[in-house]
Write a protein that holds these residues in place. Structure first.
Motif, PDB file in Angstrom:
ATOM      1  N   GLY A  27       0.767  -1.259   0.142  1.00 45.42           N
ATOM      2  CA  GLY A  27      -0.023  -0.034   0.036  1.00 45.42           C
ATOM      3  C   GLY A  27       0.772   1.186   0.171  1.00 45.42           C
ATOM      4  O   GLY A  27       2.263   1.288   0.396  1.00 45.42           O
ATOM      5  N   LEU A  28       0.331   2.355  -0.461  1.00 42.88           N
ATOM      6  CA  LEU A  28       0.958   3.607  -0.493  1.00 42.88           C
ATOM      7  C   LEU A  28      -0.146   4.777  -0.364  1.00 42.88           C
ATOM      8  O   LEU A  28      -1.241   4.668  -1.133  1.00 42.88           O
ATOM      9  CB  LEU A  28       2.021   3.729  -1.710  1.00 42.88           C
ATOM     10  N   ALA A  29       0.099   5.543   0.341  1.00 42.55           N
ATOM     11  CA  ALA A  29      -0.853   6.792   0.528  1.00 42.55           C
ATOM     12  C   ALA A  29      -0.098   8.017  -0.122  1.00 42.55           C
ATOM     13  O   ALA A  29       1.087   8.184  -0.260  1.00 42.55           O
ATOM     14  CB  ALA A  29      -1.230   6.985   2.074  1.00 42.55           C
ATOM     15  N   ALA A  30      -0.902   8.873  -0.698  1.00 43.12           N
ATOM     16  CA  ALA A  30      -0.271  10.153  -1.223  1.00 43.12           C
ATOM     17  C   ALA A  30       0.571  10.960  -0.265  1.00 43.12           C
ATOM     18  O   ALA A  30       1.642  11.413  -0.802  1.00 43.12           O
ATOM     19  CB  ALA A  30      -1.490  11.150  -1.878  1.00 43.12           C
TER      20      ALA A  30
ATOM     21  N   LEU B 149      -3.204  14.676   0.014  1.00 43.64           N
ATOM     22  CA  LEU B 149      -4.412  14.420  -0.582  1.00 43.64           C
ATOM     23  C   LEU B 149      -4.994  13.102  -0.169  1.00 43.64           C
ATOM     24  O   LEU B 149      -4.153  12.090   0.095  1.00 43.64           O
ATOM     25  CB  LEU B 149      -4.624  14.332  -2.171  1.00 43.64           C
ATOM     26  N   ARG B 150      -6.209  12.977   0.236  1.00 44.74           N
ATOM     27  CA  ARG B 150      -6.602  11.770   0.542  1.00 44.74           C
ATOM     28  C   ARG B 150      -6.965  10.739  -0.598  1.00 44.74           C
ATOM     29  O   ARG B 150      -8.129  10.314  -1.199  1.00 44.74           O
ATOM     30  CB  ARG B 150      -8.158  11.776   1.471  1.00 44.74           C
ATOM     31  N   ILE B 151      -5.816  10.089  -1.036  1.00 41.08           N
ATOM     32  CA  ILE B 151      -5.544   9.190  -1.856  1.00 41.08           C
ATOM     33  C   ILE B 151      -4.664   8.093  -1.662  1.00 41.08           C
ATOM     34  O   ILE B 151      -3.522   8.242  -0.868  1.00 41.08           O
ATOM     35  CB  ILE B 151      -5.332   9.642  -3.271  1.00 41.08           C
ATOM     36  N   ALA B 152      -5.059   6.805  -1.909  1.00 42.42           N
ATOM     37  CA  ALA B 152      -4.014   5.581  -1.530  1.00 42.42           C
ATOM     38  C   ALA B 152      -4.134   4.649  -2.409  1.00 42.42           C
ATOM     39  O   ALA B 152      -5.502   4.388  -2.962  1.00 42.42           O
ATOM     40  CB  ALA B 152      -4.345   5.268   0.177  1.00 42.42           C
TER      41      ALA B 152
END
Length: 221
Positions: free
Chosen positions: A79-82, A89-92
């Motif tokens: 997994g990787l979050a922005a 930003l709320r993106i993963a």
């Protein structure tokens, strides 16, 4: 406010700054260079990421998601979050298709997780069941620690096209979703870990058992 009820500062970035940051990351990727993963101590990891409300036009969002996936797989990670690329930003992105020893997979309820893009993800525990296992983080290189998390969760998120999804996750898939979504609230796994369980990666093989009983005994937590 993160899932623990702790307040975190909102991301102070302008839309223009976010877009410029993403454009630079995409430019690097297109040039054959994977952007570095931000490490613990960088303030972006302690921000509450902004909801995605169209700050990136569709083509740039797609290129950013592709860049995130490439960095995640190269690391390698699940997994990787922005914010781990410096973008609040709320993106993963998530994916877990790695082979696992059957005994370990059974103990950790680890099922394959096909590639998943999450925009504005949130989660809620379902029931009282919790599970404690070791986990690591690409933004805290070299260490792993035991984190107790809800074993079953409800989630909501949007995909890149803006469609809203509601989905239940359990076991290891739930752990991955929680870990990456926590990043978007300014929380890193070490904030929730049993600190006495913390071990360097080169020591982890001592405790790489299906469960954590040996680590509990050997490290005294």
């Amino acid at each position: 406010m993160n899932p623990n009820g702790e307040s975190t500062a909102s991301a102070p970035w302008s839309t223009e700054a976010i877009r410029a940051g993403v454009e630079e990351l995409v430019r690097l990727h297109e040039a054959g260079v994977l952007p570095p993963i931000v490490q613990l101590g960088h303030p972006v990891l302690r921000m509450a990421a902004a909801d995605f409300t169209g700050q990136l036009e569709p083509g740039l969002l797609r290129a950013f998601l592709d860049t995130m996936r490439a960095v995640m797989l190269d690391a390698p990670g699940v997994g990787l979050a922005a914010p781990q690329l410096g973008i609040p930003l709320r993106i993963a992105v998530l994916q877990d298709l790695y082979e696992s020893v059957p005994e370990v997979a059974l103990a950790r309820e680890r099922e394959p997780l096909e590639y998943l893009e999450t925009v504005n993800p949130r989660y809620w525990p379902v029931g009282d069941r919790t599970v404690a296992f070791y986990e690591g983080c690409l933004s805290f290189n070299g260490y792993q620690g035991v984190v107790e998390r809800p074993a079953d969760i409800d989630t909501t998120y949007r995909d890149a096209e803006g469609t809203t999804h509601e989905r239940k996750f359990s076991g290891w898939q739930a752990r991955i979703f929680q870990h990456e979504t926590d990043h978007l609230d300014g929380t890193v796994y070490i904030d929730k870990a049993v600190t006495r369980s913390l071990c360097a990666n080169h020591e982890y093989p001592r405790w790489a058992h299906p469960g954590i009983a040996a680590a509990r005994s050997g490290l005294g937590f």
